[in-house]
Design a protein around this motif. Structure first.
Motif, PDB file in Angstrom:
ATOM      1  N   VAL A  62      -6.283 -32.754 -62.959  1.00 31.38           N
ATOM      2  CA  VAL A  62      -6.455 -33.858 -63.901  1.00 31.38           C
ATOM      3  C   VAL A  62      -5.083 -34.298 -64.396  1.00 31.38           C
ATOM      4  N   LEU A  63      -4.915 -35.600 -64.548  1.00 24.96           N
ATOM      5  CA  LEU A  63      -3.698 -36.150 -65.151  1.00 24.96           C
ATOM      6  C   LEU A  63      -4.080 -37.353 -65.996  1.00 24.96           C
ATOM      7  N   THR A  64      -3.615 -37.386 -67.223  1.00 20.35           N
ATOM      8  CA  THR A  64      -3.776 -38.586 -68.037  1.00 20.35           C
ATOM      9  C   THR A  64      -2.454 -38.909 -68.699  1.00 20.35           C
ATOM     10  N   MET A  65      -2.156 -40.213 -68.832  1.00 18.33           N
ATOM     11  CA  MET A  65      -0.938 -40.688 -69.482  1.00 18.33           C
ATOM     12  C   MET A  65      -1.289 -41.815 -70.428  1.00 18.33           C
ATOM     13  N   LEU A  66      -0.615 -41.829 -71.576  1.00 20.28           N
ATOM     14  CA  LEU A  66      -0.823 -42.835 -72.601  1.00 20.28           C
ATOM     15  C   LEU A  66       0.483 -43.566 -72.881  1.00 20.28           C
ATOM     16  N   ASP A  67       0.441 -44.891 -72.850  1.00 19.01           N
ATOM     17  CA  ASP A  67       1.538 -45.730 -73.335  1.00 19.01           C
ATOM     18  C   ASP A  67       1.215 -46.041 -74.787  1.00 19.01           C
ATOM     19  N   ILE A  68       1.825 -45.301 -75.692  1.00 18.14           N
ATOM     20  CA  ILE A  68       1.436 -45.297 -77.090  1.00 18.14           C
ATOM     21  C   ILE A  68       1.571 -46.677 -77.741  1.00 18.14           C
ATOM     22  N   GLU A  69       2.678 -47.360 -77.501  1.00 19.57           N
ATOM     23  CA  GLU A  69       2.923 -48.635 -78.194  1.00 19.57           C
ATOM     24  C   GLU A  69       1.947 -49.719 -77.768  1.00 19.57           C
ATOM     25  N   HIS A  70       1.560 -49.727 -76.488  1.00 14.62           N
ATOM     26  CA  HIS A  70       0.779 -50.839 -75.964  1.00 14.62           C
ATOM     27  C   HIS A  70      -0.702 -50.515 -75.775  1.00 14.62           C
ATOM     28  N   ASP A  71      -1.133 -49.290 -76.186  1.00 14.46           N
ATOM     29  CA  ASP A  71      -2.540 -48.901 -76.087  1.00 14.46           C
ATOM     30  C   ASP A  71      -3.087 -49.118 -74.675  1.00 14.46           C
ATOM     31  N   ARG A  72      -2.379 -48.542 -73.733  1.00 17.99           N
ATOM     32  CA  ARG A  72      -2.860 -48.563 -72.344  1.00 17.99           C
ATOM     33  C   ARG A  72      -2.734 -47.145 -71.802  1.00 17.99           C
ATOM     34  N   SER A  73      -3.697 -46.727 -71.017  1.00 18.03           N
ATOM     35  CA  SER A  73      -3.655 -45.373 -70.468  1.00 18.03           C
ATOM     36  C   SER A  73      -4.409 -45.331 -69.155  1.00 18.03           C
ATOM     37  N   PHE A  74      -4.182 -44.251 -68.435  1.00 17.75           N
ATOM     38  CA  PHE A  74      -4.972 -44.020 -67.220  1.00 17.75           C
ATOM     39  C   PHE A  74      -5.313 -42.547 -67.118  1.00 17.75           C
ATOM     40  N   ALA A  75      -6.324 -42.266 -66.319  1.00 15.60           N
ATOM     41  CA  ALA A  75      -6.729 -40.892 -66.028  1.00 15.60           C
ATOM     42  C   ALA A  75      -7.021 -40.789 -64.545  1.00 15.60           C
ATOM     43  N   MET A  76      -6.542 -39.708 -63.933  1.00 20.87           N
ATOM     44  CA  MET A  76      -6.793 -39.461 -62.516  1.00 20.87           C
ATOM     45  C   MET A  76      -7.387 -38.064 -62.360  1.00 20.87           C
ATOM     46  N   PHE A  77      -8.443 -37.970 -61.570  1.00 23.99           N
ATOM     47  CA  PHE A  77      -9.111 -36.709 -61.291  1.00 23.99           C
ATOM     48  C   PHE A  77      -9.179 -36.530 -59.775  1.00 23.99           C
ATOM     49  N   SER A  78      -8.892 -35.331 -59.308  1.00 21.47           N
ATOM     50  CA  SER A  78      -8.988 -35.012 -57.883  1.00 21.47           C
ATOM     51  C   SER A  78      -9.556 -33.612 -57.720  1.00 21.47           C
ATOM     52  N   ASN A  79     -10.429 -33.442 -56.727  1.00 20.44           N
ATOM     53  CA  ASN A  79     -10.969 -32.094 -56.490  1.00 20.44           C
ATOM     54  C   ASN A  79     -10.428 -31.496 -55.195  1.00 20.44           C
ATOM     55  N   ARG A  80      -9.141 -31.739 -54.962  1.00 22.35           N
ATOM     56  CA  ARG A  80      -8.441 -31.112 -53.852  1.00 22.35           C
ATOM     57  C   ARG A  80      -7.286 -30.266 -54.420  1.00 22.35           C
ATOM     58  N   ALA A  81      -7.270 -28.981 -54.088  1.00 22.54           N
ATOM     59  CA  ALA A  81      -6.203 -28.107 -54.574  1.00 22.54           C
ATOM     60  C   ALA A  81      -4.840 -28.578 -54.100  1.00 22.54           C
ATOM     61  N   GLU A  82      -4.812 -29.331 -53.011  1.00 21.12           N
ATOM     62  CA  GLU A  82      -3.547 -29.804 -52.434  1.00 21.12           C
ATOM     63  C   GLU A  82      -2.953 -30.993 -53.187  1.00 21.12           C
ATOM     64  N   THR A  83      -3.641 -31.515 -54.179  1.00 20.56           N
ATOM     65  CA  THR A  83      -3.136 -32.661 -54.944  1.00 20.56           C
ATOM     66  C   THR A  83      -1.834 -32.314 -55.658  1.00 20.56           C
TER      67      THR A  83
END
Length: 362
Positions: free
Chosen positions: A318-339
């Motif tokens: 899992v990875l999530t990132m937040l751009d605090i000033e501009h209220d934009r974010s994304f989340a990425m999920f993968s079920n591969r150990a090789e990610t």
């Protein structure tokens, strides 16, 4: 020439998210952002399969599932599935702690024994902040070669009460015990169980209906992890992670939580928000339950303050990132150990490709 992402961002600024334009949902997006090429390449290499969600000021402007649930299988990933949030759970716990700080029920630099009725003697030197940034010195389950704690073979809280590994504040040591103790602190000051706090505050109050805490030893999220083409069998018991890793839910609810932070629905005081969004350089930019740093990305006129949180448990990343000033974010999920998400500071990898386009509109 205006990029596809810039066109989508402009639609969002007009109040029209991409999802609102599609009768069949976001998985059939007619306009593909440039970062999809990197995701498809990783998918073809067996290093990514899952879901990506992007929100802008509370609106989902991109959501898509990639690949099959199992390598070579016929069942494809769908948007909105239930995933392990893994150590992103620590960010959730930190936010619940910071809410209590805003209410005056907690202070970050007060010893945890102030709030706990019973605790080992060495806890009286450990502050709430030190638990949040992994400088408590508590005994670490990772140091046990048999990993008995993770397998549910030893009492989890009794283990965490054991002899410390170092003095409080002496060094950074990533540690799940820190957040089990924080859950105890939350329960002590609120009078509610950590499960009720998660399910009630996030599920009921914020409307994140998919989010829940796994408490039963035979429970898990719907999406399993895979490594080298084979399903990862449950060597760890998810429930033992508690406040450190046992929260599950849909990816879109993670980005909705991010929005709640940035919009003021969850935290309101500048001092508390500043503590959450300020990383300590000497500790690798760890903040409180997450990492925070200024990043220079191609296409942005100025550095961005990003908050980042990662997690992985048995093949699920899992990875999530937040751009605090501009209220934009994304989340990425993968079920591969090789990610391998890569790193912003290294200017390479899926994290860099997606963040550059999401936050800077290339």
């Amino acid at each position: 020439m205006v990029s596809s992402w810039t066109r989508r961002a402009r639609l969002s600024q007009l109040g029209i998210g991409l999802c609102g334009l599609l009768a069949a949902g976001c998985s059939t997006a007619p306009i593909e952002p440039d970062f999809e090429a990197s995701l498809h390449e990783a998918e073809a290499e067996g290093a990514f399969a899952g879901e990506v969600v992007v929100q802008d000021r509370g609106r989902i402007i991109y959501q898509k599932a990639f690949g099959a649930v199992s390598p070579g299988g016929d069942t494809l990933h769908q948007v909105g599935q239930e995933w392990r949030w893994a150590s992103v759970s620590k960010m959730v716990t930190a936010l619940l702690i910071l809410e209590q700080v805003e209410k005056g029920a907690l202070e970050l630099d007060t010893p945890v024994t102030t709030y706990l009725g019973e605790a080992p003697d060495h806890f009286d030197k450990i502050s709430v902040r030190q638990l949040l940034n992994h400088t408590s010195g508590l005994i670490n389950p990772d140091d046990d070669e048999e990993l008995s704690w993770y397998k549910g073979q030893v009492p989890r809280r009794a283990f965490c009460n054991g002899p410390p590994s170092s003095l409080p504040g002496e060094q950074f040591s990533y540690n799940n015990c820190d957040f089990l103790v924080l859950a105890d602190v939350l329960e002590a000051v609120t009078g509610s169980s950590f499960e009720i706090l998660v399910n009630g505050r996030l599920g009921d109050d914020l409307g994140l209906s998919s989010v829940r805490l796994v408490t039963a030893d035979d429970d898990d999220a719907a999406i399993p992890g895979y490594a080298e083409g084979e399903r990862v069998e449950r060597g760890f018991v998810l429930s033992v992670f508690g406040a450190g890793g046992a929260i599950v839910g849909a990816p879109e609810d993670l980005t909705a939580l991010n929005h709640a932070v940035m919009s003021g629905d969850l935290l309101t005081q500048d001092e508390v928000i500043g503590a959450f969004t300020t990383g300590v350089p000497e500790l690798g930019f760890v903040a409180l339950g997450a990492w925070a740093y200024d990043a220079e990305l191609p296409g942005c006129d100025a550095p961005l303050r990003l908050v980042e949180r990662r997690g992985d448990i048995e093949g699920v990343h899992v990875l999530t990132m937040l751009d605090i000033e501009h209220d934009r974010s994304f989340a990425m999920f993968s079920n591969r150990a090789e990610t391998d998400w890569g790193w912003i500071w290294a200017r390479q990898g899926l994290a860099f490709d997606v963040a550059t386009e999401v936050f800077c509109g290339l």
